[in-house]
Design an enzyme around this catalytic site. Sequence first.
Site, PDB file in Angstrom:
ATOM      1  CB  CYS A 157     -57.480 -28.897 -11.554  1.00 43.13           C
ATOM      2  SG  CYS A 157     -56.679 -29.360 -11.142  1.00 43.13           S
ATOM      3  CG  HIS A 180     -53.406 -27.112 -15.343  1.00 44.21           C
ATOM      4  ND1 HIS A 180     -55.145 -26.316 -15.183  1.00 44.21           N
ATOM      5  CD2 HIS A 180     -53.570 -27.703 -14.549  1.00 44.21           C
ATOM      6  CE1 HIS A 180     -55.556 -26.492 -14.107  1.00 44.21           C
ATOM      7  NE2 HIS A 180     -54.864 -27.721 -14.363  1.00 44.21           N
ATOM      8  CD  GLU A 181     -51.261 -30.447 -15.894  1.00 42.64           C
ATOM      9  OE1 GLU A 181     -50.808 -31.278 -14.580  1.00 42.64           O
ATOM     10  OE2 GLU A 181     -52.059 -30.271 -15.721  1.00 42.64           O
ATOM     11  CG  HIS A 190     -51.265 -27.629 -10.655  1.00 42.89           C
ATOM     12  ND1 HIS A 190     -51.527 -27.992 -10.115  1.00 42.89           N
ATOM     13  CD2 HIS A 190     -52.044 -29.002 -12.078  1.00 42.89           C
ATOM     14  CE1 HIS A 190     -53.291 -28.158  -9.801  1.00 42.89           C
ATOM     15  NE2 HIS A 190     -53.105 -28.491 -11.183  1.00 42.89           N
TER      16      HIS A 190
END
Length: 186
Positions: free
Chosen positions: A116, A159-160, A163
């Site tokens: 990341c 993953h996003e 976030h």
Amino acid sequence: MTAEYVGLGGWTPDALAVPGEVRPVVVAPDPVLSRPGPEVDPTSDEVVRLAADLVATMRISPGCVGLAAPQVGVSAQVFAVDVTGHPKAATVHGTFVLCNAKVVEASRWKAGREGCMSVPDLTGDVKRAGRLVVEAVLPGTGEPVRLVTDAFEARALQHEIDHCAGLLFLDRVASAHAVYQRKVYL
């Protein structure tokens, strides 16, 4: 398999109709990275500008396949993804930005290594779904979409989405033994 914006209604980043500006990427332990972002109005000028900026910042960052609003210091549920050309990608929807994304189906779980931009010195093994269905809204148009994907693109989406929920990949590793110092190639 390369898809032609399947599920995105022909949307491309050009639909934003504003030039994106490159923003600095924040790194852990910046508090914005651990704060869940609120849902956004995808048709607002601010969100459209943010979407364009995410794409611009992602494109100039070597190896970057996704970038979420918290990574540029904005607590919001907006992120960009583009896994085009990545060797682990199977389904590829090109460059896209999603707002208020929710996972509605997840299956075929498998561990894989992640890195990341906001955690530049580490990588880690994270278990993610290898097949994914996401419902979201497109910036600019506000059009709802249902995106079906797999393999590396599915991993990038999760993953996003993490976030946007205030989570880093480090929050998903099974143990400290699944975290590694990032290799530096000169």
